[in-house]
Design an enzyme around this catalytic site. Structure first.
Site, PDB file in Angstrom:
ATOM      1  N   ARG A  55       5.742  14.012   5.737  1.00  0.00           N
ATOM      2  CA  ARG A  55       4.554  14.499   5.019  1.00  0.00           C
ATOM      3  C   ARG A  55       3.348  14.599   5.945  1.00  0.00           C
ATOM      4  NH1 ARG A  55       3.161  11.147   0.063  1.00  0.00           N
ATOM      5  NH2 ARG A  55       3.327   9.520   1.621  1.00  0.00           N
ATOM      6  N   TYR A 114      15.635  13.365  -8.414  1.00  0.00           N
ATOM      7  CA  TYR A 114      14.511  13.139  -7.513  1.00  0.00           C
ATOM      8  C   TYR A 114      14.179  14.468  -6.828  1.00  0.00           C
ATOM      9  CZ  TYR A 114      11.862  10.362  -4.050  1.00  0.00           C
ATOM     10  OH  TYR A 114      10.890   9.806  -3.260  1.00  0.00           O
ATOM     11  N   GLY A 148       0.791  -1.231   0.000  1.00  0.00           N
ATOM     12  CA  GLY A 148       0.000   0.000   0.000  1.00  0.00           C
ATOM     13  C   GLY A 148       0.814   1.267   0.000  1.00  0.00           C
ATOM     14  N   ASP A 200      12.906   3.790  -0.877  1.00  0.00           N
ATOM     15  CA  ASP A 200      12.493   4.578   0.289  1.00  0.00           C
ATOM     16  C   ASP A 200      11.381   3.882   1.063  1.00  0.00           C
ATOM     17  OD1 ASP A 200      14.283   6.473  -0.481  1.00  0.00           O
ATOM     18  OD2 ASP A 200      12.835   7.998  -1.042  1.00  0.00           O
ATOM     19  N   SER A 210      10.364  -0.767  -9.783  1.00  0.00           N
ATOM     20  CA  SER A 210      10.998  -0.022  -8.702  1.00  0.00           C
ATOM     21  C   SER A 210      12.518   0.065  -8.853  1.00  0.00           C
ATOM     22  CB  SER A 210      10.648  -0.718  -7.379  1.00  0.00           C
ATOM     23  OG  SER A 210      11.430  -0.268  -6.316  1.00  0.00           O
ATOM     24  N   SER A 211      13.089   1.082  -8.212  1.00  0.00           N
ATOM     25  CA  SER A 211      14.535   1.180  -8.017  1.00  0.00           C
ATOM     26  C   SER A 211      14.803   1.347  -6.532  1.00  0.00           C
ATOM     27  CB  SER A 211      15.118   2.381  -8.763  1.00  0.00           C
ATOM     28  OG  SER A 211      15.134   2.158 -10.148  1.00  0.00           O
TER      29      SER A 211
END
Length: 576
Positions: free
Chosen positions: A413, A474, A139, A204, A219-220
């Site tokens: 965030r 990024y 998620g 992350d 993904s990376s």
């Protein structure tokens, strides 16, 4: 009930874990300068769950009973909390909608299969029922790859792979591990480490994302310079489709027509449900360390990363932050005292005497792994390149701190949202020859959007992955929002995305497409490329039952993006 654990419904990570600034004396003044936000103002917490409006499930008793017969009563639920948790990922748009009680459509039922056989039975039942199936990993997605279509009338089944989390086998002679797709990062690394291996993939979202999700979104990770992106790591896989399983053996290389493996990697659940991946694993290195460096400016840092990519060195991490992000990193440090404080002040004084403008200084982290002699050799090569570009090594201390805190940033965030500010990320990749233009144009586009909104906004950047031909940039952006935060966010986000494309970058390097980035697909891969991809989806899923609406959406033009900026909703009274 199932023992699968999920992140909190209203934000990132675990309940009770969050960002705290009380021990970071430079953080409050930094935020005030960056986005004109006084973080001493008491936060406004999210709604309580009881305040949410959650529509009742749209599922027939017979279909619900069939799903229960497959997975058992403890692993099928129409509980409101479970359904909300499985509605969105964790983009800023997702979090804003949940916090504002704007949930258009939730899945009707969540099922937790125990193995591939149960996944096959669920898939077949969904197809027969004429329902919709959305695979769910951890998620953590921030591109809108999970949300149901708002106007979906059919029953929506969220298929959570959290019970499929085991490392099944390791071929030690080949360095290949068979791992179930629902294994989250800590699950699989713990199991691999116990036998002396590592996958080396650390995005992350590592602590809350899954192997299947990494493959489905291309993904990376933070160490992709050495270990490769997930497209390099995933050598074989199994994917359940109606009435069958696609089985791709883990071969080192093949010449067998268009790559079906490549079709599945990045497909975001639109072709089927990935249940198992065979990945390339590596022996745990004898030595692993992250060194920190300072560069006098961004241009010098970029040039150094470029030269490192062409050298005989092969670091696991090559990361350099621009001056704005370097300032942010330094502002999130805990208060230093005694010797540490003295060393920091002395270093800054030395740099100033060298003629450095401290506000332009850029912080870099470079990782080294391998035998002691190999790490020593690579560090010497890198140090020589760093010095050539005016940089300075500052040792392992800051690198160790980076290693400890590298998965904590997403919590920030929620902290900002509680105080009426929105922060999110966008990333891209471009050839070395275009990176500076991508950077300059993106910063300019974001600032133009902030001006149109009438807000004091912030944008910062780091180079996160290097390749022989180019690198990933990024970007993180933030602003104090008003009464219409999503509309304001769209102005900034679309300006950034359009700048990527116009300057020669891609719409996303590793965060996938979902619905967030789909408007730029045609500009990115051409109309012919979109038509080819649409043909694949139409043939593989003619009933649009597998995560419909993702990857290919309504295209946007540069003129439409410019119109958004021109008619941007001006900031009014800040809203929480």
């Amino acid at each position: 009930m199932t023992d699968v654990k999920h992140m909190k419904w209203w934000g990132w990570g675990l309940e009770g874990v969050g960002f705290h600034f009380e021990d970071k004396p430079d953080f409050a003044p930094f935020v005030q300068k960056a986005v004109a936000l006084d973080i001493s103002v008491p936060p406004v917490p999210p709604l309580s769950f009881d305040e949410l409006t959650v529509e009742p499930p749209r599922i027939t008793a017979s279909f619900e009973a069939e799903l229960v017969s497959i997975v058992g009563a403890s692993h099928s639920t129409t509980d409101d909390m479970a359904r909300v948790v499985h509605t969105y990922g964790k983009s800023i748009r997702d979090l804003l909608r949940v916090r504002r009680n704007e949930i258009a459509r939730v899945p009707d039922v969540v099922v937790y299969p125990a193995d591939e056989a149960e996944v096959q039975r669920i898939v077949d039942a969904v197809v027969t029922e004429g329902a919709v199936l959305i695979p769910f990993g951890g998620g953590s997605n921030i591109a809108g790859s999970l949300e149901p279509l708002a106007d979906e009338k059919r029953t929506i089944v969220s298929l959570d792979l959290g019970r499929l989390r085991r490392v099944l086998d390791i071929d030690e002679g080949s360095g290949l591990a068979r791992i179930q797709a629902g294994a989250q990062g800590p699950d699989l690394e713990e199991q691999l480490n116990a036998r002396g291996w590592t996958l080396g993939h650390f995005p992350d979202s590592f602590t809350h994302s899954t192997l299947g999700g990494w493959v489905a979104t291309r993904s990376s990770g933070m160490q992709s310079d050495k270990y490769g992106d997930i497209a390099d790591i995933a050598r074989g896989l199994r994917m359940v489709r109606p009435g069958t399983v696609v089985v791709l053996r883990p071969l080192p290389s093949t010449s067998t027509g268009p790559s079906v493996r490549e079709m599945i990697i990045g497909s975001e659940g639109r072709l089927g449900v990935i249940t198992e991946v065979t990945v390339q694993v590596h022996r745990q290195p004898a030595v692993r360390e992250v060194q920190a460096y300072f560069f006098p400016n961004w241009k010098a840092g970029l040039a150094a990363m470029h030269e490192i990519s062409e050298s005989d060195a092969s670091p696991s991490i090559t990361r350099v932050s621009d001056a704005r992000e370097s300032g942010f990193s330094l502002a999130t440090r805990k208060e230093s005292k005694g010797v540490s404080s003295f060393v920091t002040k002395t270093l800054m004084s030395v740099l100033q005497r060298r003629g450095w403008v401290l506000e332009d200084m850029c912080l870099s982290f470079i990782g080294f792994e391998g035998s002691s002699s190999h790490v020593s050799y690579e560090k010497k090569l890198v140090s020589k390149i760093v010095r050539k570009h005016g940089g300075l090594g500052v040792g392992k201390g800051p690198g160790a701190l980076y290693d400890q805190k590298k998965f904590d940033t997403p919590y920030l965030r929620d902290f900002l949202l509680d105080r009426g500010a929105a922060a999110d990320v966008s990333e891209t990749a471009a050839p070395w020859s275009k990176l500076q233009k991508v950077y300059d144009d993106t910063v300019a586009a974001a600032n133009k959007a902030y001006d149109a909104l009438g807000v004091h906004g912030w944008i910062m950047c780091h180079l996160s992955h290097s390749y022989h031909s180019g690198a990933c940039l990024y970007f993180t952006f933030a602003f104090v929002h008003g009464d219409d935060p999503i509309a304001q966010y769209e102005v900034v986000k679309s300006s950034i995305q359009q700048a990527f494309i116009d300057a020669g970058g891609t719409l996303s390097h590793h965060h996938a497409v979902g619905v967030e980035h789909s408007p730029w697909m045609e500009q990115d891969i051409s109309a012919g490329g979109v038509a080819l991809m649409q043909g694949l989806f139409d043939a593989a899923d003619p009933g649009q039952q597998f995560n419909p609406g993702k990857i290919l959406g309504t295209p946007i033009t540069p003129e439409e993006v410019a119109d958004r900026v021109a008619h941007a909703p001006r900031a009014g009274t800040p809203a929480h």
